[in-house]
Design a protein around this motif. Sequence first.
Motif, PDB file in Angstrom:
ATOM      1  N   LEU A  42     -33.762 102.891  38.507  1.00  9.93           N
ATOM      2  CA  LEU A  42     -32.376 103.054  38.050  1.00  9.93           C
ATOM      3  C   LEU A  42     -31.392 102.717  39.167  1.00  9.93           C
ATOM      4  O   LEU A  42     -30.362 102.079  38.919  1.00  9.93           O
ATOM      5  CB  LEU A  42     -32.141 104.482  37.545  1.00  9.93           C
ATOM      6  CG  LEU A  42     -32.812 104.868  36.224  1.00  9.93           C
ATOM      7  CD1 LEU A  42     -32.544 106.339  35.906  1.00  9.93           C
ATOM      8  CD2 LEU A  42     -32.327 103.982  35.076  1.00  9.93           C
ATOM      9  N   SER A  43     -31.712 103.133  40.377  1.00 11.16           N
ATOM     10  CA  SER A  43     -30.802 102.850  41.490  1.00 11.16           C
ATOM     11  C   SER A  43     -30.759 101.362  41.808  1.00 11.16           C
ATOM     12  O   SER A  43     -29.794 100.871  42.399  1.00 11.16           O
ATOM     13  CB  SER A  43     -31.219 103.643  42.734  1.00 11.16           C
ATOM     14  OG  SER A  43     -32.463 103.201  43.223  1.00 11.16           O
ATOM     15  N   LYS A  87     -31.989 113.091  35.634  1.00 12.64           N
ATOM     16  CA  LYS A  87     -31.719 114.388  36.259  1.00 12.64           C
ATOM     17  C   LYS A  87     -32.350 115.519  35.452  1.00 12.64           C
ATOM     18  O   LYS A  87     -32.915 116.471  36.020  1.00 12.64           O
ATOM     19  CB  LYS A  87     -30.206 114.603  36.372  1.00 12.64           C
ATOM     20  CG  LYS A  87     -29.810 115.885  37.093  1.00 12.64           C
ATOM     21  CD  LYS A  87     -28.304 116.063  37.144  1.00 12.64           C
ATOM     22  CE  LYS A  87     -27.775 116.578  35.822  1.00 12.64           C
ATOM     23  NZ  LYS A  87     -26.346 116.973  35.888  1.00 12.64           N
ATOM     24  N   ASP A 144     -26.669 109.651  29.468  1.00 16.15           N
ATOM     25  CA  ASP A 144     -26.750 108.377  30.168  1.00 16.15           C
ATOM     26  C   ASP A 144     -28.034 108.381  30.999  1.00 16.15           C
ATOM     27  O   ASP A 144     -28.658 109.435  31.191  1.00 16.15           O
ATOM     28  CB  ASP A 144     -25.506 108.135  31.022  1.00 16.15           C
ATOM     29  CG  ASP A 144     -25.283 109.182  32.097  1.00 16.15           C
ATOM     30  OD1 ASP A 144     -26.252 109.555  32.792  1.00 16.15           O
ATOM     31  OD2 ASP A 144     -24.139 109.634  32.261  1.00 16.15           O
ATOM     32  N   ASP A 148     -36.234 107.009  39.374  1.00 16.54           N
ATOM     33  CA  ASP A 148     -34.999 107.033  40.172  1.00 16.54           C
ATOM     34  C   ASP A 148     -34.822 105.731  40.944  1.00 16.54           C
ATOM     35  O   ASP A 148     -33.709 105.188  41.036  1.00 16.54           O
ATOM     36  CB  ASP A 148     -35.022 108.213  41.148  1.00 16.54           C
ATOM     37  CG  ASP A 148     -34.839 109.553  40.462  1.00 16.54           C
ATOM     38  OD1 ASP A 148     -34.398 109.564  39.286  1.00 16.54           O
ATOM     39  OD2 ASP A 148     -35.143 110.590  41.082  1.00 16.54           O
ATOM     40  N   GLU A 204     -28.797 108.265  34.105  1.00 17.16           N
ATOM     41  CA  GLU A 204     -28.851 109.146  35.270  1.00 17.16           C
ATOM     42  C   GLU A 204     -28.982 110.607  34.853  1.00 17.16           C
ATOM     43  O   GLU A 204     -29.712 111.376  35.486  1.00 17.16           O
ATOM     44  CB  GLU A 204     -27.595 108.957  36.129  1.00 17.16           C
ATOM     45  CG  GLU A 204     -27.549 107.636  36.871  1.00 17.16           C
ATOM     46  CD  GLU A 204     -27.279 106.434  35.961  1.00 17.16           C
ATOM     47  OE1 GLU A 204     -26.715 106.638  34.865  1.00 17.16           O
ATOM     48  OE2 GLU A 204     -27.659 105.312  36.354  1.00 17.16           O
ATOM     49  N   THR A 205     -28.298 110.992  33.781  1.00 17.12           N
ATOM     50  CA  THR A 205     -28.405 112.374  33.311  1.00 17.12           C
ATOM     51  C   THR A 205     -29.785 112.655  32.740  1.00 17.12           C
ATOM     52  O   THR A 205     -30.357 113.729  32.948  1.00 17.12           O
ATOM     53  CB  THR A 205     -27.334 112.666  32.247  1.00 17.12           C
ATOM     54  OG1 THR A 205     -26.039 112.443  32.813  1.00 17.12           O
ATOM     55  CG2 THR A 205     -27.406 114.109  31.761  1.00 17.12           C
TER      56      THR A 205
END
Length: 219
Positions: free
Chosen positions: A146-147, A109, A103, A143, A105-106
Amino acid sequence: MADVDTDTLLRWLRTFAASVAAQKDTLTALDAAIGDADHGANMDRGMAAVVDALAATPPADPAALFKQAGMTLVKSVGGASGPLYGTFFLRMAPATGGAATLDPETFAKALRAGVEGVVARGKAEPGDKTMYDALAPALDALDGALSSGESLADALRAASAAADEGRDATTPVVARKGRASYLGERSAGHQDPGATSAALLVAAAATAVAEQEPEQGAG
């Protein structure tokens, strides 16, 4: 937002390899000014080897892909770029958690884990005139986007723009790491080759994911 599958990650690395091949002479010219004049040739050889290895042994999942890419780069590329880019992908592998698809976020990360590996390996800090100067702002832009709820494709476009800005910002800087640091003040006025190839890496990810998202949304 669409998850990133192994096919998209393969497309990312193939796109990056093609970009490096197209920019090989530019990367070498940049490195000739402040380094060993081998960054373009080394990266081209390394990414061609990665593409060949992934074609010969198709990876079962993202972790396998990143591990295979990283190990191939470490084995096939000399100078600093092989260990640094190799470490980047090797550190991404465990950060996927063994998932079949990632996904957004992963994926973000995993990218951050890769960059943290580069920092640990090269001891780079912001403003040192290295690949980190392109990668760090790209991660922050990714980041942030996405946030804010943006799609991964749009977030990666923002990350690519930030990487380009970080790359360009290396030009006036005096190098504090790597071969370029030996030149002292004379390293100023030259764009960093590592930051340049790193910006190509982020741009390739944006291209690969943008090509996937319409497919995911079409059914």
